[in-house]
Structure formats: structure tokens, C-alpha cells
Design a protein around this motif. Structure first.
Motif, PDB file in Angstrom:
ATOM      1  N   ALA A 146       0.698  -1.162  -0.045  1.00  0.00           N
ATOM      2  CA  ALA A 146       0.138  -0.073  -0.011  1.00  0.00           C
ATOM      3  C   ALA A 146       0.783   1.179   0.074  1.00  0.00           C
ATOM      4  O   ALA A 146       0.605   2.253  -0.777  1.00  0.00           O
ATOM      5  CB  ALA A 146      -0.869   0.018   1.263  1.00  0.00           C
ATOM      6  N   GLU A 147       1.948   1.326   0.859  1.00  0.00           N
ATOM      7  CA  GLU A 147       2.961   2.516   0.747  1.00  0.00           C
ATOM      8  C   GLU A 147       3.586   2.560  -0.449  1.00  0.00           C
ATOM      9  O   GLU A 147       3.683   3.662  -1.086  1.00  0.00           O
ATOM     10  CB  GLU A 147       3.853   2.196   1.784  1.00  0.00           C
ATOM     11  N   ARG A 148       3.789   1.584  -1.329  1.00  0.00           N
ATOM     12  CA  ARG A 148       4.485   1.807  -2.632  1.00  0.00           C
ATOM     13  C   ARG A 148       3.361   2.356  -3.389  1.00  0.00           C
ATOM     14  O   ARG A 148       3.986   3.013  -4.507  1.00  0.00           O
ATOM     15  CB  ARG A 148       5.047   0.292  -2.948  1.00  0.00           C
ATOM     16  N   LEU A 149       2.122   1.840  -3.351  1.00  0.00           N
ATOM     17  CA  LEU A 149       1.093   2.050  -4.375  1.00  0.00           C
ATOM     18  C   LEU A 149       1.067   3.593  -4.194  1.00  0.00           C
ATOM     19  O   LEU A 149       0.898   4.588  -5.187  1.00  0.00           O
ATOM     20  CB  LEU A 149      -0.018   1.306  -4.122  1.00  0.00           C
ATOM     21  N   ALA A 150       0.799   3.997  -2.799  1.00  0.00           N
ATOM     22  CA  ALA A 150       0.655   5.370  -2.529  1.00  0.00           C
ATOM     23  C   ALA A 150       1.698   6.470  -2.945  1.00  0.00           C
ATOM     24  O   ALA A 150       1.410   7.430  -3.459  1.00  0.00           O
ATOM     25  CB  ALA A 150       0.311   5.638  -1.003  1.00  0.00           C
ATOM     26  N   GLN A 151       3.059   5.841  -2.647  1.00  0.00           N
ATOM     27  CA  GLN A 151       4.103   6.773  -3.403  1.00  0.00           C
ATOM     28  C   GLN A 151       3.926   6.743  -4.836  1.00  0.00           C
ATOM     29  O   GLN A 151       4.375   7.785  -5.293  1.00  0.00           O
ATOM     30  CB  GLN A 151       5.344   6.093  -2.764  1.00  0.00           C
ATOM     31  N   TYR A 152       3.472   5.720  -5.488  1.00  0.00           N
ATOM     32  CA  TYR A 152       3.491   5.833  -6.878  1.00  0.00           C
ATOM     33  C   TYR A 152       2.561   6.932  -7.438  1.00  0.00           C
ATOM     34  O   TYR A 152       2.599   7.664  -8.204  1.00  0.00           O
ATOM     35  CB  TYR A 152       3.027   4.393  -7.657  1.00  0.00           C
ATOM     36  N   VAL A 153       1.297   6.780  -6.550  1.00  0.00           N
ATOM     37  CA  VAL A 153       0.097   7.868  -6.895  1.00  0.00           C
ATOM     38  C   VAL A 153       0.549   9.190  -6.536  1.00  0.00           C
ATOM     39  O   VAL A 153       0.327   9.996  -7.640  1.00  0.00           O
ATOM     40  CB  VAL A 153      -1.044   7.470  -6.068  1.00  0.00           C
ATOM     41  N   LEU A 154       1.459   9.494  -5.745  1.00  0.00           N
ATOM     42  CA  LEU A 154       1.908  10.927  -5.451  1.00  0.00           C
ATOM     43  C   LEU A 154       3.000  11.255  -6.521  1.00  0.00           C
ATOM     44  O   LEU A 154       2.734  12.512  -6.818  1.00  0.00           O
ATOM     45  CB  LEU A 154       2.502  10.779  -3.978  1.00  0.00           C
ATOM     46  N   SER A 155       3.766  10.448  -7.233  1.00  0.00           N
ATOM     47  CA  SER A 155       4.499  10.794  -8.059  1.00  0.00           C
ATOM     48  C   SER A 155       3.970  10.916  -9.413  1.00  0.00           C
ATOM     49  O   SER A 155       4.794  11.300 -10.475  1.00  0.00           O
ATOM     50  CB  SER A 155       5.783   9.978  -8.136  1.00  0.00           C
ATOM     51  N   ALA A 156       2.822  10.069  -9.538  1.00  0.00           N
ATOM     52  CA  ALA A 156       2.384  10.326 -11.162  1.00  0.00           C
ATOM     53  C   ALA A 156       1.636  11.474 -11.416  1.00  0.00           C
ATOM     54  O   ALA A 156       1.314  12.322 -10.613  1.00  0.00           O
ATOM     55  CB  ALA A 156       1.282   9.097 -11.051  1.00  0.00           C
ATOM     56  N   PRO A 157       1.322  11.766 -12.670  1.00  0.00           N
ATOM     57  CA  PRO A 157       1.053  13.001 -13.276  1.00  0.00           C
ATOM     58  C   PRO A 157      -0.577  13.248 -12.890  1.00  0.00           C
ATOM     59  O   PRO A 157      -1.112  12.210 -12.621  1.00  0.00           O
ATOM     60  CB  PRO A 157       0.993  12.954 -14.740  1.00  0.00           C
ATOM     61  N   GLU A 158      -1.033  14.246 -12.246  1.00  0.00           N
ATOM     62  CA  GLU A 158      -2.104  14.533 -11.876  1.00  0.00           C
ATOM     63  C   GLU A 158      -3.234  14.246 -12.517  1.00  0.00           C
ATOM     64  O   GLU A 158      -4.552  13.667 -12.322  1.00  0.00           O
ATOM     65  CB  GLU A 158      -2.568  15.951 -11.428  1.00  0.00           C
ATOM     66  N   ALA A 159      -3.150  14.318 -14.034  1.00  0.00           N
ATOM     67  CA  ALA A 159      -4.079  14.072 -14.826  1.00  0.00           C
ATOM     68  C   ALA A 159      -4.406  12.405 -14.918  1.00  0.00           C
ATOM     69  O   ALA A 159      -5.531  11.930 -14.993  1.00  0.00           O
ATOM     70  CB  ALA A 159      -3.848  14.354 -16.357  1.00  0.00           C
ATOM     71  N   TRP A 160      -3.423  11.638 -14.728  1.00  0.00           N
ATOM     72  CA  TRP A 160      -3.393  10.151 -14.714  1.00  0.00           C
ATOM     73  C   TRP A 160      -4.099   9.778 -13.150  1.00  0.00           C
ATOM     74  O   TRP A 160      -5.081   9.117 -13.313  1.00  0.00           O
ATOM     75  CB  TRP A 160      -2.248   9.527 -14.702  1.00  0.00           C
ATOM     76  N   VAL A 161      -4.057  10.528 -12.198  1.00  0.00           N
ATOM     77  CA  VAL A 161      -4.556  10.156 -10.852  1.00  0.00           C
ATOM     78  C   VAL A 161      -6.048  10.506 -10.872  1.00  0.00           C
ATOM     79  O   VAL A 161      -6.917   9.994 -10.635  1.00  0.00           O
ATOM     80  CB  VAL A 161      -3.927  11.060  -9.785  1.00  0.00           C
ATOM     81  N   GLU A 162      -6.353  11.801 -11.622  1.00  0.00           N
ATOM     82  CA  GLU A 162      -7.651  12.136 -12.018  1.00  0.00           C
ATOM     83  C   GLU A 162      -8.348  10.950 -12.870  1.00  0.00           C
ATOM     84  O   GLU A 162      -9.690  10.449 -12.545  1.00  0.00           O
ATOM     85  CB  GLU A 162      -7.993  13.593 -12.552  1.00  0.00           C
ATOM     86  N   GLU A 163      -7.756  10.412 -13.810  1.00  0.00           N
ATOM     87  CA  GLU A 163      -8.312   9.366 -14.850  1.00  0.00           C
ATOM     88  C   GLU A 163      -8.578   8.157 -13.893  1.00  0.00           C
ATOM     89  O   GLU A 163      -9.727   7.353 -14.197  1.00  0.00           O
ATOM     90  CB  GLU A 163      -7.248   9.234 -15.826  1.00  0.00           C
ATOM     91  N   LEU A 164      -7.442   8.013 -12.951  1.00  0.00           N
ATOM     92  CA  LEU A 164      -7.721   6.516 -12.181  1.00  0.00           C
ATOM     93  C   LEU A 164      -9.076   6.765 -11.261  1.00  0.00           C
ATOM     94  O   LEU A 164      -9.831   5.915 -11.082  1.00  0.00           O
ATOM     95  CB  LEU A 164      -6.217   6.565 -11.266  1.00  0.00           C
ATOM     96  N   SER A 165      -9.275   7.924 -10.707  1.00  0.00           N
ATOM     97  CA  SER A 165     -10.209   8.212  -9.907  1.00  0.00           C
ATOM     98  C   SER A 165     -11.599   7.969 -10.510  1.00  0.00           C
ATOM     99  O   SER A 165     -12.596   7.489  -9.892  1.00  0.00           O
ATOM    100  CB  SER A 165      -9.950   9.645  -9.199  1.00  0.00           C
ATOM    101  N   ARG A 166     -11.634   8.757 -11.725  1.00  0.00           N
ATOM    102  CA  ARG A 166     -12.951   8.558 -12.431  1.00  0.00           C
ATOM    103  C   ARG A 166     -13.140   6.865 -12.922  1.00  0.00           C
ATOM    104  O   ARG A 166     -14.354   6.674 -12.880  1.00  0.00           O
ATOM    105  CB  ARG A 166     -12.816   9.411 -13.640  1.00  0.00           C
ATOM    106  N   GLY A 167     -12.163   6.345 -13.040  1.00  0.00           N
ATOM    107  CA  GLY A 167     -12.232   5.032 -13.542  1.00  0.00           C
ATOM    108  C   GLY A 167     -12.906   4.132 -12.626  1.00  0.00           C
ATOM    109  O   GLY A 167     -13.670   3.287 -12.644  1.00  0.00           O
TER     110      GLY A 167
END
Length: 200
Positions: free
Chosen positions: A26-47
Motif C-alpha cells: 500500500a505504501e509503494r502504491l501510494a508513493q506511486y500515485v503521489l509521483s504520477a501526473p495529476e491527470a492520470w490520478v484524476e483518470e484513475l479516480s474517475r475509472g
């Protein structure tokens, strides 16, 4: 003292609720989300929200679908005379990826497990019996897991289906005892389906 800021801690805590995800993953995934482009994080959230809001159970087989009937139940090219019974939608997906089965499916949404308080009445067994009783089915392939609950479910289904003029078969060995279908490779699954055997 927790080294993570509160929003990051909340994300890690939420991710640990996913099956198979421990604190470190979970920590690795969270760190990945923090370093990912905001547009991708928003797309993931919408998905995530779109899948949660729009994916439901097929009204016929109880697999996952975005409409009343799933694409498999809606496909006129499938052999409706053969039903493959599985425990979970994930098992259906594994069998479908093997390419070895061209019939229709029926998802029980679990297995008989008295110790967990799951009896036949808690599964989609009544709906399976209704499908068989309606006619047109010549074979029911039972593809439940080979663990205690899966075998108990298979035996129960064989008994319930014995009075109908259908062949009741069980996928052959090759699927390891105690194993889940989602961990079996497609070649092994194909061989298991091709070598299925009658029950009872």
C-alpha cells in the motif's frame, strides 16, 4: 510517530483494505500515485467511480456486466446447451481467457461453507436449477475450486441436478487440489475442461 502526512496515511490505510495488499505494498502504491501526473490520478479516480457505479451482475449468469445481460449471455454464437458453473466472476474471466469453453456460464457468487455460515440458500443455486429446468441445457460443467468448499458445492450441485435429463460433469484434475481457478494457467485450464468427467 507516523512519518507520513495525514492525507498519505489515509491513502495507505484505504489501499490496505484491498485484498492481498499489505502495509508495504500500500505504501509503494501510494508513493506511486503521489509521483504520477495529476491527470492520470484524476483518470484513475474517475475509472474507479465509473466501474463502481456502472458494473453490475448479469441478470442471467451473475457474471459482471455493464448492462442487463453480459456480452457472453448476449452472444448468439455461444453454445447455450452447455453451462459452466463457477464460484466467482473472476473464475469466469479465467476460464474465458483460456479460450477452451464456448458455452454459457453460471456464477454462484460463492461456495458452500458451513463454517462461514454459507449454505446453498446463500448462493445462486436456485437460479441455476431454474435455468436447467427451463430446458435446452444438455450438460452442466461444474468448475468450482478443488478445495473442501468447492468439492462440497460440486457434490451438492450433482445431487440437485440428478433428476434432470442433463449430463453433470466436473472439470478434470490438473487444477491443483485446494487451488483457485484464478491462479491456474490457461493451458492447464484447457486440459482440465477437455478431460472433464461425470459426477455421480
Amino acid at each position: 510517530m507516523d512519518p507520513h502526512p495525514a492525507p498519505l496515511r489515509r491513502l495507505i490505510t484505504l489501499l490496505t483494505r484491498l485484498p492481498g495488499v499489505g502495509e508495504k505494498t500500500a505504501e509503494r502504491l501510494a508513493q506511486y500515485v503521489l509521483s504520477a501526473p495529476e491527470a492520470w490520478v484524476e483518470e484513475l479516480s474517475r475509472g474507479l467511480l465509473e466501474a463502481r457505479r456502472n458494473v453490475r451482475l448479469c441478470t442471467r449468469c451473475f457474471g459482471l456486466s455493464a448492462s442487463e445481460l453480459c456480452p457472453i449471455c448476449s452472444d448468439p454464437g455461444r453454445d447455450a446447451a452447455i453451462l459452466c458453473v463457477v464460484e466467482q466472476p473472476s473464475d469466469l474471466a479465467v476460464l474465458e481467457r483460456s479460450g477452451a469453453f464456448r458455452g454459457l456460464y453460471h456464477v454462484l457468487l460463492g461456495a458452500i461453507s458451513p463454517l462461514s455460515g454459507v449454505g446453498p440458500e446463500n448462493l445462486r443455486i436456485a437460479e441455476l436449477i431454474e435455468r436447467v429446468a427451463a430446458g435446452g441445457v444438455r450438460e452442466v460443467v461444474i468448475a468450482t475450486s478443488t478445495g473442501v468448499e468447492g468439492e462440497a458445492t460440486a457434490a451438492y450441485l450433482a445431487g440437485r441436478l440428478a433428476s434432470f435429463p442433463v449430463a453433470v460433469t466436473r472439470i478434470a484434475s490438473g487444477v491443483p487440489v485446494g487451488g483457485d481457478l484464478k491462479y491456474v494457467d490457461p493451458v492447464t485450464l484447457k486440459k482440465a475442461l477437455e478431460a472433464r468427467r461425470a459426477l455421480g
